[in-house]
Design a protein around this motif. Structure first.
Motif, PDB file in Angstrom:
ATOM      1  N   ASP A 108      42.389  42.809  33.955  1.00 50.43           N
ATOM      2  CA  ASP A 108      43.740  42.729  34.504  1.00 50.43           C
ATOM      3  C   ASP A 108      43.702  42.560  36.020  1.00 50.43           C
ATOM      4  OD1 ASP A 108      44.944  42.919  32.079  1.00 50.43           O
ATOM      5  OD2 ASP A 108      45.469  45.042  32.231  1.00 50.43           O
TER       6      ASP A 108
ATOM      7  N   HIS B  98      45.314  39.578  38.106  1.00 50.37           N
ATOM      8  CA  HIS B  98      46.237  39.879  39.201  1.00 50.37           C
ATOM      9  C   HIS B  98      45.810  39.135  40.466  1.00 50.37           C
ATOM     10  CE1 HIS B  98      48.622  43.292  41.421  1.00 50.37           C
ATOM     11  NE2 HIS B  98      49.100  42.096  41.666  1.00 50.37           N
TER      12      HIS B  98
ATOM     13  N   ALA C 166      49.949  47.201  38.584  1.00 45.91           N
ATOM     14  CA  ALA C 166      49.356  46.037  37.922  1.00 45.91           C
ATOM     15  C   ALA C 166      50.300  44.843  37.960  1.00 45.91           C
ATOM     16  CB  ALA C 166      49.000  46.386  36.481  1.00 45.91           C
TER      17      ALA C 166
END
Length: 286
Positions: free
Chosen positions: A151, A155, A236
């Motif tokens: 993740d 990102h 996130a």
């Protein structure tokens, strides 16, 4: 609820000239309170405004815990206390008076005036303790809310895409401006029309401000990229570049002076602006 500004946030922003700040970094600030309980009494707070300790992110908890430990080490080395209390209060019933998470690092001496009163008897008998233990275990938030490596990579890819778009937009602004300036300035010189030169000047100003804004946004997202890359407490997939700035910072769409005078803006638009002014004055005097 009070609308008064948080006094700790004011200290974080560096707007309280009377604050005795021990240190400040991107994540935490440590400072002496107005009324220290003992010599060396220090408060350690997260820079982000968080009212209660339970609302901190895992990353913020680690950063704050590390800062408290380092502060305690420094205080112990500096004032040589007999002991140290690390105190954190959440909620008014626990004597929290300012709704911004803070840890007290309180050096203690055997003859100081600080009094921490604990009851003389247990609040629960062993059977009740077992029941409470089972209850807390049943709701304990196991695991970690940290962002997974995959993740985080995604990102960073999203942020990099925005940085690339801003860079491309800057190039497009210059590409669109050049034919406009060539046409207006050329016509103004040929026909001695100062009004047309002014139209070209307006175009230079508009495109210059747009380009400077693209540069400002690009810089902001680069800072966000750096913060995410090092694992700072950024939610996130958040694309809010203000999270990479000091607590309370905002990123608006009006360029700052440093953006306007940057190498990507001033050397390009400055000569065009001066040239347009010269042409307009010359045409007006004819």
């Amino acid at each position: 609820m009070s609308n008064d500004p948080c006094p700790f946030c004011i200290i974080v922003k560096g707007e309280d000239s009377s604050a005795r700040v021990l240190y400040r970094d991107q994540d935490v600030t440590a400072f002496f309170p107005l009324m220290p309980a003992t010599r060396g009494h220090t408060l350690v707070i997260p820079n982000r405004h968080v009212a209660e300790h339970v609302d901190l992110t895992d990353a913020e908890s680690r950063q704050l815990g590390s800062a408290v430990r380092r502060t305690a080490i420094g205080v112990r080395s500096a004032v040589s206390p007999d002991g140290i209390n690390i105190i954190q209060s959440t909620g008014s019933a626990a004597t929290q008076t300012i709704p911004h998470v803070h840890f007290h690092v309180v050096p203690r001496w055997s003859d100081d005036d600080v009094s921490l009163v604990w009851p003389d008897r247990a609040a629960e008998d062993p059977d009740a303790q077992d029941q409470t233990l089972a209850l807390v275990r049943s709701v304990l938030p196991f695991g970690s809310s940290d962002v997974s490596p995959e993740d985080r990579r995604q990102h960073l890819s999203f942020i990099q895409a925005v940085v690339t778009r801003m860079s491309q937009a800057s190039s497009s602004a210059k590409t669109w401006l050049l034919p406009i300036v060539t046409l207006t300035y050329g016509y103004a010189v040929t026909k001695q029309q100062w009004v047309v030169a002014v139209m070209g000047l307006i175009a230079v100003i508009i495109f210059g401000v747009l380009d400077a804004n693209y540069l400002k946004q690009e810089r902001a997202f680069r800072k966000l990229y750096d913060r995410v890359a090092v694992g700072s407490a950024i939610p996130a997939f958040s694309m809010n570049p203000a999270l990479a700035g000091p607590a309370g910072a905002k990123v608006n769409y009006w360029p700052d002076w440093e953006d306007l005078r940057s190498w990507a803006v001033a050397p390009v638009y400055g000569p065009l602006l001066l040239g347009g002014i010269a042409i307009a004055v010359w045409a007006h005097c004819q």
